[in-house]
Design a protein around this motif. Sequence first.
Motif: not given
Length: 162
Positions: A26-54
Amino acid sequence: MSGHVTPIKKVLCAVDLTKASHNAFDRALSIARASKARLYVLHAVPANYPFSWHQSERLQLLTNLRERAEREGVPVRTVEQHGDPARTIVLHADARKADLVVLGSNRRRGWQRFREGSVGERVLRRAAWAVLVVPWDAPSRRSEPAASKTASRRSGRAPGAA
């Protein structure tokens, strides 16, 4: 001091399946919108879990966040990567030359924090860019417009009017 403010053109928001990351988004989106910035959304699956986890929950989360940003006119890109979350965030922030990295905090304490560490702290130690850490219990900005409309109906004044 030169008085020069560096504009925010690229915001990286790291998310997972917790409430803390929803508030961070929510905060990142507000800042990106106000700044007219590009938003990158990253999800890192922890290495100790299989990539198929959730996998289906992650896909749904990233799809919902991407669609929200697009509805608000914010250029967005979603990315998933398998590996240590802190290292993955640093890697992506460096590669994309992020101006701001936004993270959620679950405010772990005691033994759990000692054992697991804090991704936010590990990112901060390596940061070459600004970092905003948003607590899981931070008030959500999404609910403010509805709250102000309700208050304005009661008072008969426009939202924000004194």
